[in-house]
Write an enzyme that holds these catalytic residues in place. Sequence first.
Site, PDB file in Angstrom:
ATOM      1  N   SER A 103       0.763  -1.142  -0.094  1.00  0.00           N
ATOM      2  CA  SER A 103      -0.065  -0.062   0.007  1.00  0.00           C
ATOM      3  C   SER A 103       0.868   1.222   0.099  1.00  0.00           C
ATOM      4  O   SER A 103       1.795   1.189   0.947  1.00  0.00           O
ATOM      5  CB  SER A 103      -1.000  -0.048   1.210  1.00  0.00           C
ATOM      6  OG  SER A 103      -1.764   1.339   1.352  1.00  0.00           O
ATOM      7  N   HIS A 107       2.259  12.183  -1.107  1.00  0.00           N
ATOM      8  CA  HIS A 107       1.928  13.574  -1.048  1.00  0.00           C
ATOM      9  C   HIS A 107       2.878  14.480  -1.432  1.00  0.00           C
ATOM     10  O   HIS A 107       3.805  14.694  -0.609  1.00  0.00           O
ATOM     11  CB  HIS A 107       1.387  13.955   0.655  1.00  0.00           C
ATOM     12  CG  HIS A 107       0.126  13.146   0.802  1.00  0.00           C
ATOM     13  ND1 HIS A 107      -1.095  13.203   0.331  1.00  0.00           N
ATOM     14  CD2 HIS A 107       0.028  12.162   1.898  1.00  0.00           C
ATOM     15  CE1 HIS A 107      -2.088  12.507   1.024  1.00  0.00           C
ATOM     16  NE2 HIS A 107      -1.427  11.956   1.912  1.00  0.00           N
ATOM     17  N   HIS A 117      -2.196   7.377  -4.845  1.00  0.00           N
ATOM     18  CA  HIS A 117      -2.655   6.192  -3.860  1.00  0.00           C
ATOM     19  C   HIS A 117      -2.639   4.966  -4.728  1.00  0.00           C
ATOM     20  O   HIS A 117      -3.199   4.843  -5.844  1.00  0.00           O
ATOM     21  CB  HIS A 117      -4.062   6.342  -3.271  1.00  0.00           C
ATOM     22  CG  HIS A 117      -4.423   5.010  -2.638  1.00  0.00           C
ATOM     23  ND1 HIS A 117      -5.435   4.381  -3.046  1.00  0.00           N
ATOM     24  CD2 HIS A 117      -4.127   4.278  -1.493  1.00  0.00           C
ATOM     25  CE1 HIS A 117      -5.553   3.280  -2.525  1.00  0.00           C
ATOM     26  NE2 HIS A 117      -4.792   3.385  -1.269  1.00  0.00           N
ATOM     27  N   ASN A 119      -2.595   0.483  -4.162  1.00  0.00           N
ATOM     28  CA  ASN A 119      -2.779  -0.835  -3.326  1.00  0.00           C
ATOM     29  C   ASN A 119      -2.852  -1.924  -3.927  1.00  0.00           C
ATOM     30  O   ASN A 119      -3.888  -2.230  -4.942  1.00  0.00           O
ATOM     31  CB  ASN A 119      -3.849  -0.562  -2.297  1.00  0.00           C
ATOM     32  CG  ASN A 119      -4.215  -1.887  -1.321  1.00  0.00           C
ATOM     33  OD1 ASN A 119      -4.710  -2.669  -1.809  1.00  0.00           O
ATOM     34  ND2 ASN A 119      -3.328  -1.799  -0.159  1.00  0.00           N
ATOM     35  N   ARG A 121      -3.164  -6.398  -3.201  1.00  0.00           N
ATOM     36  CA  ARG A 121      -3.218  -7.261  -1.943  1.00  0.00           C
ATOM     37  C   ARG A 121      -3.858  -8.581  -2.441  1.00  0.00           C
ATOM     38  O   ARG A 121      -4.430  -8.695  -3.498  1.00  0.00           O
ATOM     39  CB  ARG A 121      -4.273  -6.533  -1.165  1.00  0.00           C
ATOM     40  CG  ARG A 121      -5.924  -6.222  -1.616  1.00  0.00           C
ATOM     41  CD  ARG A 121      -6.294  -5.402  -0.384  1.00  0.00           C
ATOM     42  NE  ARG A 121      -7.668  -5.215  -1.115  1.00  0.00           N
ATOM     43  CZ  ARG A 121      -8.082  -3.980  -1.770  1.00  0.00           C
ATOM     44  NH1 ARG A 121      -7.201  -3.217  -2.181  1.00  0.00           N
ATOM     45  NH2 ARG A 121      -9.294  -3.906  -2.319  1.00  0.00           N
ATOM     46  N   HIS A 157      -5.136   7.668 -16.679  1.00  0.00           N
ATOM     47  CA  HIS A 157      -6.045   6.558 -17.132  1.00  0.00           C
ATOM     48  C   HIS A 157      -5.511   5.601 -18.473  1.00  0.00           C
ATOM     49  O   HIS A 157      -5.948   4.479 -18.507  1.00  0.00           O
ATOM     50  CB  HIS A 157      -7.279   7.208 -17.459  1.00  0.00           C
ATOM     51  CG  HIS A 157      -8.033   7.506 -16.233  1.00  0.00           C
ATOM     52  ND1 HIS A 157      -9.115   6.768 -15.897  1.00  0.00           N
ATOM     53  CD2 HIS A 157      -8.065   8.564 -15.320  1.00  0.00           C
ATOM     54  CE1 HIS A 157      -9.457   7.299 -14.658  1.00  0.00           C
ATOM     55  NE2 HIS A 157      -8.735   8.473 -14.322  1.00  0.00           N
ATOM     56  N   HIS A 187     -20.843  12.647   1.826  1.00  0.00           N
ATOM     57  CA  HIS A 187     -21.203  13.711   2.724  1.00  0.00           C
ATOM     58  C   HIS A 187     -20.738  15.031   1.843  1.00  0.00           C
ATOM     59  O   HIS A 187     -21.428  16.090   2.328  1.00  0.00           O
ATOM     60  CB  HIS A 187     -20.705  13.701   3.904  1.00  0.00           C
ATOM     61  CG  HIS A 187     -19.054  13.448   4.060  1.00  0.00           C
ATOM     62  ND1 HIS A 187     -18.460  12.350   3.676  1.00  0.00           N
ATOM     63  CD2 HIS A 187     -18.112  14.305   4.373  1.00  0.00           C
ATOM     64  CE1 HIS A 187     -17.191  12.483   3.947  1.00  0.00           C
ATOM     65  NE2 HIS A 187     -16.909  13.857   4.293  1.00  0.00           N
TER      66      HIS A 187
END
Length: 315
Positions: A103, A107, A117, A119, A121, A157, A187
């Site tokens: 992972s 920044h 980011h 990851n 797994r 992309h 939110h």
Amino acid sequence: NGCYLTNYKIYSRKKMKEQFVAYIKDLQKTITSKIEAIDGGATFKEDIWERPQGGGGRTRVIENGNVFEKGGVNTSEVFGELPESMQVYFGVKEANFFACGLSLVLHPLNPMVPTVHANWRYFEMYNKQGGLIDQWFGGGQDLTPYYLFEKDAKHFHQTCKAACDMHDPLFYPKYKARCDAYFYNPHREEGRGVGGLFFDYCKKSPKMRIKDWYNFVTQIGDSFLDAYTPIVEKRKGLPYTPEQKDWQEIRRGRYVEFNLVHDKGTLFGLKTNGRIESILMSLPPSVQWRYDHQPEPGSEEEKLITVLKNPVSWA
């Protein structure tokens, strides 16, 4: 014959675990070496840790560099009894697990360079007798810009699409859409960034063997540096103002909100008594929350928000 088959299955399972652990360790070395070369100042600090309940990992963190304000590239392999909360989540009883992965979060210092980011797994679940209940791969990579350069989003992309297309032309549109849906702050009614790929529960099927999924996931992992580092090289020297740095930190606040409220990886780590420093490594070093902050109409900041509220087909 039955004994032979049982032994063969156990051998195959161990081999897949060992293969993927070896892969992520090599990939960690490759990525951290490249990032150090780009930064030209800071180097990764390594922290090898053990999990009391079983397993451990290798955390590598870079801070206060010429290019990267903070970043981490972590590998882990943990195992043991699946906590009760996760048993409920997976709908199983008295299960054991093995999980391994790499992972990373980077920044940048310059707000013209996007955060990234990724990851990759692998997960196995067993009954109390050690029999394999389930196994799957997951992962992805996604880009979070603070200022929108459309060429950068298209490059990221297109690289993801090229890697997917080597395995199935349906993978990119499927996993791109899942990424847009997953990295979303309901939110705030906006995406965390401009997306990329997100896939999970990649299991054996009539079409895909578990070895095929291994090949796919490692192909995506191998594509990461090609997707991200050309963008960093292009943008790291651009000038920026204090106001643009403020905007970066405000947007980092949205990043934190997603990771602490919605991210499954963070929640899984906390529920399985994971190492807190590694789990929260993804958080940026400086963040702002300003009351009811709104970008100026027609500004570059508003341009970014418009795209985050309406995902674009970049490739």
